[in-house]
Design an enzyme around this catalytic site. Sequence first.
Site, short mmCIF file in Angstrom:
data_model
loop_
_atom_site.label_atom_id
_atom_site.label_comp_id
_atom_site.label_asym_id
_atom_site.label_seq_id
_atom_site.Cartn_x
_atom_site.Cartn_y
_atom_site.Cartn_z
N GLY A 277 131.68 12.18 -20.78
CA GLY A 277 132.29 11.10 -21.56
C GLY A 277 132.91 9.99 -20.73
O GLY A 277 133.47 9.05 -21.29
N GLU B 61 131.50 17.57 -16.74
CA GLU B 61 130.03 17.45 -16.70
C GLU B 61 129.57 16.08 -17.20
O GLU B 61 128.96 15.98 -18.26
CB GLU B 61 129.37 18.58 -17.50
CG GLU B 61 129.90 18.70 -18.92
CD GLU B 61 129.32 19.86 -19.71
OE1 GLU B 61 128.86 20.84 -19.10
OE2 GLU B 61 129.36 19.79 -20.95
N GLY C 203 127.36 12.60 -17.52
CA GLY C 203 125.98 12.15 -17.37
C GLY C 203 125.96 10.67 -17.04
O GLY C 203 125.60 10.25 -15.96
N CYS D 192 105.50 -4.38 -32.45
CA CYS D 192 105.33 -5.17 -33.66
C CYS D 192 106.44 -4.84 -34.65
O CYS D 192 106.20 -4.28 -35.71
CB CYS D 192 103.96 -4.92 -34.25
SG CYS D 192 102.67 -5.35 -33.09
N TYR E 143 120.54 7.34 -20.25
CA TYR E 143 120.19 7.09 -21.66
C TYR E 143 119.31 5.85 -21.80
O TYR E 143 119.47 5.07 -22.74
CB TYR E 143 121.46 6.99 -22.53
CG TYR E 143 122.37 8.19 -22.36
CD1 TYR E 143 121.98 9.43 -22.85
CD2 TYR E 143 123.58 8.10 -21.69
CE1 TYR E 143 122.79 10.55 -22.67
CE2 TYR E 143 124.40 9.21 -21.51
CZ TYR E 143 124.00 10.43 -22.00
OH TYR E 143 124.79 11.53 -21.82
C1 PLP Z 1 126.01 14.36 -23.58
C2 PLP Z 1 126.87 15.44 -23.09
C3 PLP Z 1 127.51 15.32 -21.84
C4 PLP Z 1 127.44 14.07 -21.01
O1 PLP Z 1 128.04 13.01 -21.65
P1 PLP Z 1 128.24 11.60 -20.89
O2 PLP Z 1 128.85 10.74 -21.94
O3 PLP Z 1 126.89 11.14 -20.48
O4 PLP Z 1 129.13 11.84 -19.74
C5 PLP Z 1 128.23 16.39 -21.39
N1 PLP Z 1 128.35 17.52 -22.12
C6 PLP Z 1 127.75 17.67 -23.33
C7 PLP Z 1 127.92 18.91 -24.08
C8 PLP Z 1 127.01 16.63 -23.86
O5 PLP Z 1 126.45 16.77 -25.06
#
Ligand code: PLP
Length: 396
Positions: free
Chosen positions: A233, A269, A271, A347, A376
């Site tokens: 997040g 964790e 992303g 289109c 993403y």
């Molecule tokens: C999507 C997700 C993440 C990563 O979220 P980011 O916003 O990309 O940091 C981590 N843990 C879980 C369970 C997720 O669904």
Amino acid sequence: MTGELAGGGLPAAVVGALRAADRPVCAYVYDRDTLRERAARLRAAVPPGCSLLYAVKANGHPAVVGALAAVLDGLEVASGGELALAVSAGAGTVVFGGPAKTDAELRAAVAAGALVHVESGHELRRLDLVARAAGARVPVAVRVNRAGRRLAGSHTMAGEATPFGVDEEQLPAVVRLARGSPGVRLVGFHLHAVSNNLDAVAHAGFVAEAVRWSVAVSDRLGVALEYVNVGGGLGVDYTGGAVFDVAAFGAGLVPAVAALPPAARLVVEPGRFLAADAGWYAAEVLDLKRVHGRWFAVLRGGTHHFRLPAAWGYSHPFTVLPVPGWDYPFERPRVVDVDVDVVGELCTPRDVLARGRRVARLRAGDVLVFGRAGAYGWDISHHDFLRHPHPQQLVL
Ligand SMILES: *Cc1c(COP(=O)(O)O)cnc(C)c1O
């Protein structure tokens, strides 16, 4: 508003890769040094005792996953496909979440030695069966959708009715179930709540509170707490200048780690934070035209490759990469100092990457480069809608 990033500064290696790309240019470029730099920056900020995983769903390109697996503590996966990727990347720790795991996926998770984020009592029962059949005892963390916990950011996944996790009220029953299931070993909780939060101090506050709650609930329910996963997040500002203050986030985690029992680890964790800056999406201008008073730059590419701006409803900033050569025996379409809508080859009038962005000069044959496309981007897009060829994927 200008569509061009301040200074227009693209890294020389990205420009080099795009100059050598097939024409018309349509490519993602991923830079592994940037991935390692983002990981190192986060590692330097968080206290010891905090484990860092990469959430593979942000970008599952094997080179991206491999580069991050090599420098982080492991990977978070949410499908059998991502699990296979994590195993082949040689990830240290693999944790497996997601609300709809099949028995086959649970079997693969057990075989891979993954820790499983359990999302319901029913799933816990199925995992227990699968683990016992394999003669295993699987570490599990219960994903909890806590009451009344809301954070800023997009994609709220907890604190309201969502399909993610176990309702806090049902947690005692799920913990009892885990205790009576010899195939599983309950080690803690998973509390991912939100995506793209730019307020680092608030995010650290969420983590500290999640840890306090985990310690208290473990005491109350008799769980030997080893693992508190607060999810990802950490935010990225696509259109403005805000940055997630990792130093403030890390400093805010110090008391959280100190509040944990000595055997327990705090797991983060992310992303987006790790991968966004490490990717560029580039597409060549195939046509430039004026329709009903608006200029359109039509790209060899579009939202089927890079859906994020359409999904979130914003204009993604871009840089114009001028391409000098012009091979046709007629005049090159060009505009100077006008606002353009940047659209793709699909289109549908929704295939829009940016609207009303000022360009100093743009010509057919120039390439638009969208930065911060590493998370993403390709992974959330509808690749085969209209069956155009896929972009090249270039790895630096
Ligand atoms: C999507 C997700 C993440 C990563 O979220 P980011 O916003 O990309 O940091 C981590 N843990 C879980 C369970 C997720 O669904």
